[in-house]
Design a protein around this motif. Structure first.
Motif, PDB file in Angstrom:
ATOM      1  N   ASP A  17       4.579   3.766  -0.735  1.00 33.52           N
ATOM      2  CA  ASP A  17       5.237   4.447  -1.859  1.00 33.52           C
ATOM      3  C   ASP A  17       6.015   3.487  -2.752  1.00 33.52           C
ATOM      4  OD1 ASP A  17       4.259   6.881  -1.000  1.00 33.52           O
ATOM      5  OD2 ASP A  17       6.047   7.358   0.190  1.00 33.52           O
ATOM      6  N   ARG A  18       6.535   2.417  -2.137  1.00 33.69           N
ATOM      7  CA  ARG A  18       7.356   1.493  -2.922  1.00 33.69           C
ATOM      8  C   ARG A  18       6.550   0.838  -4.032  1.00 33.69           C
ATOM      9  NH1 ARG A  18      11.143  -2.389   0.326  1.00 33.69           N
ATOM     10  NH2 ARG A  18      12.202  -0.378   0.521  1.00 33.69           N
ATOM     11  N   GLU A  49       3.130   5.898 -18.911  1.00 34.43           N
ATOM     12  CA  GLU A  49       4.343   6.645 -18.629  1.00 34.43           C
ATOM     13  C   GLU A  49       5.345   6.547 -19.778  1.00 34.43           C
ATOM     14  OE1 GLU A  49       2.731   4.889 -16.533  1.00 34.43           O
ATOM     15  OE2 GLU A  49       2.350   6.136 -14.788  1.00 34.43           O
ATOM     16  N   LYS A  79       3.990   2.003  -5.478  1.00 34.90           N
ATOM     17  CA  LYS A  79       3.686   3.024  -6.487  1.00 34.90           C
ATOM     18  C   LYS A  79       4.845   3.176  -7.458  1.00 34.90           C
ATOM     19  CE  LYS A  79       0.632   5.712  -3.459  1.00 34.90           C
ATOM     20  NZ  LYS A  79       0.429   7.008  -2.771  1.00 34.90           N
ATOM     21  N   ARG A  80       6.068   3.143  -6.918  1.00 31.12           N
ATOM     22  CA  ARG A  80       7.251   3.221  -7.783  1.00 31.12           C
ATOM     23  C   ARG A  80       7.354   1.986  -8.677  1.00 31.12           C
ATOM     24  NH1 ARG A  80       9.678   4.927  -2.904  1.00 31.12           N
ATOM     25  NH2 ARG A  80      10.771   2.918  -2.718  1.00 31.12           N
ATOM     26  N   ARG A 111       4.859   0.087  -9.701  1.00 30.01           N
ATOM     27  CA  ARG A 111       3.824   0.165 -10.743  1.00 30.01           C
ATOM     28  C   ARG A 111       4.294   1.045 -11.895  1.00 30.01           C
ATOM     29  NH1 ARG A 111      -1.330   1.297  -6.728  1.00 30.01           N
ATOM     30  NH2 ARG A 111      -1.705  -0.874  -6.100  1.00 30.01           N
ATOM     31  N   LYS A 112       4.897   2.169 -11.550  1.00 29.19           N
ATOM     32  CA  LYS A 112       5.400   3.078 -12.584  1.00 29.19           C
ATOM     33  C   LYS A 112       6.503   2.411 -13.393  1.00 29.19           C
ATOM     34  CE  LYS A 112       7.393   7.665 -13.279  1.00 29.19           C
ATOM     35  NZ  LYS A 112       7.857   8.917 -12.634  1.00 29.19           N
ATOM     36  N   GLN A 126       0.798  -1.228   0.000  1.00 27.74           N
ATOM     37  CA  GLN A 126       0.000   0.000   0.000  1.00 27.74           C
ATOM     38  C   GLN A 126       0.829   1.276   0.000  1.00 27.74           C
ATOM     39  OE1 GLN A 126      -3.276  -0.142  -0.311  1.00 27.74           O
ATOM     40  NE2 GLN A 126      -3.344  -2.384  -0.143  1.00 27.74           N
TER      41      GLN A 126
END
Length: 214
Positions: free
Chosen positions: A82-83, A99, A85-86, A88-89, A80
């Motif tokens: 920040d990691r 992206e 999220k990185r 996924r990007k 859940q």
């Protein structure tokens, strides 16, 4: 995401290919396993899991063996924060999703080394509008291509709904960025505009229930 996987299905769907292994080499422990699971889940479902509960236990065990990390480490991954999220990007960029489509800006930019061509307002406006026009045209052509191929009779029945949801017009690897191109405003592309490829609707709770029971 269905939870029951036969050994043959696991091998065919959840095996990490050479390019996949390159993406996880710089990671370790729970991060390594979590990233690998995210990557394969996205390739299967064309979306990311909402939580670790969506991960099939058999798939976790199989992927863990490949990345040489204990399967229990899946629970230690940050599902859940920040990691993820990185990650996924990173996966989006590697698979040429949104992206990576935006990353074309630097190569399509009108200017020198990505800088506006001139300090005056008009030159800067041209520098910003040129890639916008090129990207719009590129996405239009790519959209026609992604509609035409699945509509072909020999391909029509092969893609699943998940495959069709994963289709994206945001690719540009076919672009030749070098040389001189003469623009002829009197010529037109001749696409088959009568093609209307089948577009799957959004996922529903019924889809999820059917996937679990399958």
């Amino acid at each position: 995401m269905r939870q029951d996987w036969e050994p043959e299905d696991l091998t065919g769907v959840w095996t990490l290919l050479e390019d996949d292994m390159k993406k996880v080499r710089n990671k370790s422990g729970a991060t390594r396993l979590g990233f690998a699971l995210l990557l394969k889940f996205f390739e299967v479902e064309a979306r990311f899991p909402k939580s670790a509960k969506e991960m099939p236990a058999a798939a976790v065990e199989y992927v863990a063996q490949q990345v040489k990390v204990g399967a229990a480490a899946c629970a230690d991954y940050d599902w859940q924060g920040d990691r993820i999220k990185r990650h996924r990007k990173e996966i989006h960029e590697g698979l040429q999703v949104v992206e990576n489509g935006n990353s074309a800006n630097k190569d399509l930019f009108y200017g020198k080394d990505g800088d506006p061509a001139g300090a005056d307002k008009e030159s800067q406006e041209v520098s910003m509008l040129a890639p916008h026009l090129l990207q719009s045209a590129l996405v239009h052509v790519d959209t026609l291509l992604t509609q035409e191929v699945p509509a072909d009779a020999k391909w029509a029945d092969k893609p699943t709904d998940a495959d069709r949801r994963a289709l994206s017009p945001l690719f540009w690897t076919q672009v030749n960025r070098y040389g001189r191109f003469e623009l002829d405003m009197n010529s037109r592309l001749d696409p088959d505009l009568s093609i209307r490829a089948t577009v799957p609707g959004p996922r529903t709770t019924q889809d999820e229930a059917a996937g679990v029971s399958a």
